[in-house]
Design an enzyme around this catalytic site. Sequence first.
Site, PDB file in Angstrom:
ATOM      1  N   SER A 150       0.693  -1.281  -0.069  1.00  0.00           N
ATOM      2  CA  SER A 150       0.028   0.081   0.057  1.00  0.00           C
ATOM      3  C   SER A 150       0.934   1.378  -0.153  1.00  0.00           C
ATOM      4  O   SER A 150       0.348   2.335   0.536  1.00  0.00           O
ATOM      5  CB  SER A 150      -0.986   0.146   1.331  1.00  0.00           C
ATOM      6  OG  SER A 150      -1.796  -1.148   1.319  1.00  0.00           O
TER       7      SER A 150
ATOM      8  N   GLY B  35       1.993   2.520  -2.800  1.00  0.00           N
ATOM      9  CA  GLY B  35       1.796   3.128  -4.177  1.00  0.00           C
ATOM     10  C   GLY B  35       2.963   2.606  -5.060  1.00  0.00           C
ATOM     11  O   GLY B  35       3.122   3.032  -6.370  1.00  0.00           O
ATOM     12  N   LEU B  36       3.917   1.551  -4.780  1.00  0.00           N
ATOM     13  CA  LEU B  36       4.939   1.507  -5.602  1.00  0.00           C
ATOM     14  C   LEU B  36       4.619   0.084  -6.252  1.00  0.00           C
ATOM     15  O   LEU B  36       5.466  -0.387  -6.968  1.00  0.00           O
ATOM     16  CB  LEU B  36       6.285   1.341  -4.694  1.00  0.00           C
ATOM     17  CG  LEU B  36       6.620   2.716  -3.951  1.00  0.00           C
ATOM     18  CD1 LEU B  36       7.905   2.617  -3.386  1.00  0.00           C
ATOM     19  CD2 LEU B  36       6.814   3.763  -5.122  1.00  0.00           C
ATOM     20  N   GLY B  37       3.577  -0.515  -6.293  1.00  0.00           N
ATOM     21  CA  GLY B  37       3.283  -1.780  -7.093  1.00  0.00           C
ATOM     22  C   GLY B  37       3.889  -2.988  -6.492  1.00  0.00           C
ATOM     23  O   GLY B  37       4.386  -3.975  -7.240  1.00  0.00           O
ATOM     24  N   SER B  38       4.006  -2.891  -4.852  1.00  0.00           N
ATOM     25  CA  SER B  38       4.478  -4.322  -4.548  1.00  0.00           C
ATOM     26  C   SER B  38       3.686  -5.296  -4.823  1.00  0.00           C
ATOM     27  O   SER B  38       4.401  -6.265  -5.069  1.00  0.00           O
ATOM     28  CB  SER B  38       4.582  -3.967  -2.895  1.00  0.00           C
ATOM     29  OG  SER B  38       3.299  -3.828  -2.114  1.00  0.00           O
ATOM     30  N   SER B  39       2.496  -5.343  -4.900  1.00  0.00           N
ATOM     31  CA  SER B  39       1.796  -6.595  -5.112  1.00  0.00           C
ATOM     32  C   SER B  39       1.717  -6.940  -6.549  1.00  0.00           C
ATOM     33  O   SER B  39       2.085  -8.131  -6.985  1.00  0.00           O
ATOM     34  CB  SER B  39       0.269  -6.461  -5.034  1.00  0.00           C
ATOM     35  OG  SER B  39      -0.316  -5.292  -5.689  1.00  0.00           O
ATOM     36  N   ALA B  40       2.133  -6.055  -7.493  1.00  0.00           N
ATOM     37  CA  ALA B  40       2.183  -6.431  -8.940  1.00  0.00           C
ATOM     38  C   ALA B  40       3.622  -6.807  -9.095  1.00  0.00           C
ATOM     39  O   ALA B  40       3.828  -7.780  -9.680  1.00  0.00           O
ATOM     40  CB  ALA B  40       2.310  -4.908  -9.930  1.00  0.00           C
TER      41      ALA B  40
ATOM     42  N   ASP C 256       0.091  -1.155 -13.604  1.00  0.00           N
ATOM     43  CA  ASP C 256       1.250  -1.702 -12.561  1.00  0.00           C
ATOM     44  C   ASP C 256       2.119  -3.142 -13.182  1.00  0.00           C
ATOM     45  O   ASP C 256       3.076  -3.107 -13.408  1.00  0.00           O
ATOM     46  CB  ASP C 256       0.727  -2.145 -11.096  1.00  0.00           C
ATOM     47  CG  ASP C 256       0.325  -0.875 -10.433  1.00  0.00           C
ATOM     48  OD1 ASP C 256      -0.072   0.101 -10.913  1.00  0.00           O
ATOM     49  OD2 ASP C 256       0.340  -1.089  -9.069  1.00  0.00           O
TER      50      ASP C 256
HETATM   51  O1  PMV Z   1      -2.113   2.025  -5.608  1.00  0.00           O
HETATM   52  P1  PMV Z   1      -1.303   1.687  -6.992  1.00  0.00           P
HETATM   53  O2  PMV Z   1       0.224   2.216  -6.976  1.00  0.00           O
HETATM   54  O3  PMV Z   1      -1.650   0.199  -7.521  1.00  0.00           O
HETATM   55  O4  PMV Z   1      -2.038   2.638  -8.196  1.00  0.00           O
HETATM   56  C1  PMV Z   1      -3.209   2.454  -8.605  1.00  0.00           C
HETATM   57  C2  PMV Z   1      -3.639   3.357  -9.608  1.00  0.00           C
HETATM   58  C3  PMV Z   1      -4.998   3.383 -10.115  1.00  0.00           C
HETATM   59  O5  PMV Z   1      -5.043   4.288 -11.100  1.00  0.00           O
HETATM   60  C4  PMV Z   1      -5.538   4.533  -8.743  1.00  0.00           C
HETATM   61  C5  PMV Z   1      -5.674   2.194 -10.190  1.00  0.00           C
HETATM   62  C6  PMV Z   1      -5.789   1.400 -11.161  1.00  0.00           C
HETATM   63  O6  PMV Z   1      -5.602   0.119 -11.388  1.00  0.00           O
HETATM   64  O7  PMV Z   1      -4.884   1.933 -12.440  1.00  0.00           O
END
Ligand code: PMV
Length: 307
Positions: free
Chosen positions: A81, A83-88, A129
């Site tokens: 959580s 925002g750096l795409g850790s799950s991806a 991501d």
């Molecule tokens: O929280 P993050 O880094 O996975 O970013 C989500 C990006 C959004 O545009 C809010 C959602 C998406 O799936 O694109």
Amino acid sequence: MISRTPAKAILFGEHAVVYGEPAIAMAIDLYSHVEVSKSEEFLVDGSPPEPRYHSYIIKAYEMSGLKEKVNIKIRSHLSASSGLGSSASVTVGTISTLFALKGEWSKTEIAKTSFDVEYAVQGRASPVDTSTVTAGGFVIVSRESYGKPIWEIEKNGIKWYVSSLKNLNQEFIIANSGVRGSTGNLVQKVYNFVSKNSFGMDIIREIGKISMESIKYLEERNLEKIGELMNRNNKLLTILGVGHEKTSKIIDSVKDFSYGAKITGAGGGGSVIILPKNEEKVKEILERSKIKYYLVRPDLNGVVLIN
Ligand code: PMV
């Protein structure tokens, strides 16, 4: 079999991408490692997987189509959580090692299956991501093809084109607010805003225009203009309601020493991406406020097999 997968930062277009607008993201040199070995039963880090903690890995294993049982070891220093795409990153790394074990390693297939995994776990997602950390470098994800796409991804009648952009060899600073935003809740929050406000869609379209406008400046390495667009994108994200007191404070505090700064990812806390003008000063300010940060550069390889 070991895969190394970068993290990602969205430069422009988060949230608007959910409504069909283009988004621009880059893979960054923070990595997760996933190691897979044959095993008597399906294990994660040597123990039976816990659905609550390992939802992405369990789904990735299911969707990989691999018949053998494996032990999947995850090494990731990326906080969830943020925002750096850790799950991806972990999902792509897992799919990559499992596909390699099957002898079917292809980036296009890794990107597609990893998106299916994220979609299945989150219920709603864009391929930004998963495609960015698979491809590496700078990518644009959009509903209209840009240049020569590296792959196309389709889901429920919606088609996304993923294209590579020229690399911008540049250091960025990513500051973590320490507040965890839930991507699902924030996507819902924006949806509510857009449904209730007649000008909601104008904001979304405006963000899309910023993404398109940024391509030229990224190619020219025009840091002033890139920073200006980051600031504008951030204002629009704030209007959409995904700002947070903590991220606004970080952005304000580095204003005089950066070209631009914005929320990156879903927001509601999470991380801020800063294009520094005076890196030492920005670092000093963040350190003084005890804000955790990373100095990052673009990763150009995307997911790789390292063993
Ligand atoms: O929280 P993050 O880094 O996975 O970013 C989500 C990006 C959004 O545009 C809010 C959602 C998406 O799936 O694109």
